[in-house]
Design a protein around this motif. Sequence first.
Motif, PDB file in Angstrom:
ATOM      1  N   ILE A 174       0.813  -1.217   0.000  1.00 46.62           N
ATOM      2  CA  ILE A 174       0.000   0.000   0.000  1.00 46.62           C
ATOM      3  C   ILE A 174       0.850   1.273   0.000  1.00 46.62           C
ATOM      4  O   ILE A 174       0.712   2.117  -0.897  1.00 46.62           O
ATOM      5  N   ILE A 175       1.716   1.424   0.964  1.00 43.78           N
ATOM      6  CA  ILE A 175       2.417   2.692   1.164  1.00 43.78           C
ATOM      7  C   ILE A 175       3.357   3.023   0.009  1.00 43.78           C
ATOM      8  O   ILE A 175       3.327   4.129  -0.538  1.00 43.78           O
ATOM      9  N   GLN A 219      -2.986  -0.312 -10.132  1.00 44.55           N
ATOM     10  CA  GLN A 219      -4.143  -0.841  -9.415  1.00 44.55           C
ATOM     11  C   GLN A 219      -3.617  -1.374  -8.086  1.00 44.55           C
ATOM     12  O   GLN A 219      -3.157  -2.506  -7.987  1.00 44.55           O
ATOM     13  N   VAL A 220      -3.661  -0.545  -7.069  1.00 49.07           N
ATOM     14  CA  VAL A 220      -3.034  -0.869  -5.783  1.00 49.07           C
ATOM     15  C   VAL A 220      -3.857  -1.921  -5.033  1.00 49.07           C
ATOM     16  O   VAL A 220      -3.316  -2.895  -4.506  1.00 49.07           O
ATOM     17  N   VAL A 221      -5.158  -1.708  -4.973  1.00 49.26           N
ATOM     18  CA  VAL A 221      -6.088  -2.637  -4.330  1.00 49.26           C
ATOM     19  C   VAL A 221      -7.115  -3.057  -5.374  1.00 49.26           C
ATOM     20  O   VAL A 221      -7.601  -2.203  -6.134  1.00 49.26           O
ATOM     21  N   PRO A 222      -7.462  -4.342  -5.457  1.00 52.73           N
ATOM     22  CA  PRO A 222      -8.427  -4.774  -6.464  1.00 52.73           C
ATOM     23  C   PRO A 222      -9.747  -4.009  -6.373  1.00 52.73           C
ATOM     24  O   PRO A 222     -10.283  -3.800  -5.277  1.00 52.73           O
ATOM     25  N   ALA A 223     -10.264  -3.622  -7.524  1.00 55.77           N
ATOM     26  CA  ALA A 223     -11.513  -2.849  -7.559  1.00 55.77           C
ATOM     27  C   ALA A 223     -12.668  -3.641  -6.958  1.00 55.77           C
ATOM     28  O   ALA A 223     -13.548  -3.056  -6.300  1.00 55.77           O
ATOM     29  N   GLN A 244      -7.798   8.970  -1.708  1.00 50.26           N
ATOM     30  CA  GLN A 244      -7.970   9.155  -3.143  1.00 50.26           C
ATOM     31  C   GLN A 244      -7.898   7.822  -3.878  1.00 50.26           C
ATOM     32  O   GLN A 244      -8.639   7.576  -4.833  1.00 50.26           O
ATOM     33  N   MET A 245      -7.022   6.930  -3.425  1.00 49.86           N
ATOM     34  CA  MET A 245      -6.936   5.596  -4.019  1.00 49.86           C
ATOM     35  C   MET A 245      -8.244   4.832  -3.831  1.00 49.86           C
ATOM     36  O   MET A 245      -8.738   4.181  -4.761  1.00 49.86           O
ATOM     37  N   GLY A 305      -9.474   1.750  -5.983  1.00 50.97           N
ATOM     38  CA  GLY A 305      -8.243   1.012  -5.761  1.00 50.97           C
ATOM     39  C   GLY A 305      -7.099   1.386  -6.669  1.00 50.97           C
ATOM     40  O   GLY A 305      -5.995   0.850  -6.519  1.00 50.97           O
ATOM     41  N   LYS A 306      -7.324   2.311  -7.584  1.00 47.72           N
ATOM     42  CA  LYS A 306      -6.270   2.697  -8.519  1.00 47.72           C
ATOM     43  C   LYS A 306      -5.641   4.020  -8.096  1.00 47.72           C
ATOM     44  O   LYS A 306      -6.324   4.925  -7.619  1.00 47.72           O
ATOM     45  N   TYR A 307      -4.318   4.135  -8.280  1.00 45.15           N
ATOM     46  CA  TYR A 307      -3.624   5.382  -7.969  1.00 45.15           C
ATOM     47  C   TYR A 307      -2.551   5.583  -9.021  1.00 45.15           C
ATOM     48  O   TYR A 307      -1.674   4.732  -9.187  1.00 45.15           O
ATOM     49  N   GLY A 308      -2.632   6.682  -9.749  1.00 41.70           N
ATOM     50  CA  GLY A 308      -1.745   6.867 -10.894  1.00 41.70           C
ATOM     51  C   GLY A 308      -2.039   5.782 -11.911  1.00 41.70           C
ATOM     52  O   GLY A 308      -3.201   5.554 -12.281  1.00 41.70           O
ATOM     53  N   ASP A 309      -1.010   5.083 -12.347  1.00 40.84           N
ATOM     54  CA  ASP A 309      -1.207   4.002 -13.303  1.00 40.84           C
ATOM     55  C   ASP A 309      -1.191   2.624 -12.650  1.00 40.84           C
ATOM     56  O   ASP A 309      -1.073   1.609 -13.331  1.00 40.84           O
TER      57      ASP A 309
END
Length: 388
Positions: A249-250, A299-303, A287-288, A293-297
């Motif tokens: 995450i971080i 997908q940090v956490v599954p939608a 914001q993510m 779950g997306k941040y920038g380009d």
Amino acid sequence: MARIFKWLGLGVLAIVVLAAAVGLWKREEIARLLAVNSLFEADKIVANFSNMDAAFLHVPVPRGDGPVSPLEAGEPMQMPEGFVPWLEARSVTSLVVLKDGKVVYENYFKATNPEDLRISWSVAKSFLSALTGVIIAEGTLPGVDVQVTDYVPSLKGTAYDGATLQDVLQMESGVVFNEDYFDYDSDINRMGRTVALGGALDDFTAELKETFADPGDQMKYTSIDTHVVGMVLRGATGKPIADLLSEKIIQPLGFEAEPFYVTDGEAVAFVLGGLNMTTRDYARFGQMILQNGKYGDKQVVPADWIAESTVPSAKTKDGNMKYGYQWWMPKDAQPGEVLGQGVYGQYLWIDRVHGVVIATNGADRGFRGEGVSDGNVAMMRAISRAAK
């Protein structure tokens, strides 16, 4: 005592060193206990909430060597009517508002500053929820229907025997746990003293034997359930939560400052409320979540996990706030509204319809007052609608 040391075969120098070490340990232990007892005092609470690492054992959550993700400035917003009296009444220490991912308001109060690493209290639970979704998506955990004791054998024969991961995510374990912060002898305060005295939270949890309902039957907010979520993640991965949160995450979010967790005496993260970071970094996380779950380009956490975890699913009572997987929704939740909240005025408000994230920290000793929670929700909504 000198005779005991002599019997153990210790020389004079060794005795001096050992005695000094014991004295230092006791001083640190006493200092942490005193910090717990004065943590919420009126003249100390603001500074305490920005300096938890000075009083408690802690571990870093490495931000990595990557670049800081930008938070662009947007058109400054005009705050709604009643905003200034609300700030004072609720002892707000920081407030960051994002509209469509851009900063439209940012301010710090009561002699705090942007670099302060502020205690999350129960907003930390929502971070753990996101991490759970990643671990499940990676296949390390097969899903939320696993038995807690399959990954934490030490909880066999305890109040958590028979509970699933979903049960503890939804605060439906049925475990008896007194969460009255104003009762010195409550379970939540005994747990705080365990942390202060360098005890083990895993052992504290394993001592809980009593239940008031079968797992999954009803929702009752029980913070120790979140510790059990952390135990399951540690059991499944074999890694500390601080390392997992850093990696999953971080670092992908490009935080501007390295967070830290308050820990117990075994260096186990206090996942139910011990995460500390800047208010701007709370906003990045929000914001993510807003962006599914997306941040920038990335997908940090599954939608699909965001969708599942941030809607009402727990069996809350009529007229109460709604609950998902370690996330709250207002009593009269409007489409797209979800929030993380912690005691004494910590909020992470997400309004997907209006594209707004509000990260705010406070030192509100009156947070349990009648109408305070409803008033805070009303102000978050007013700010959301005022952001253009």
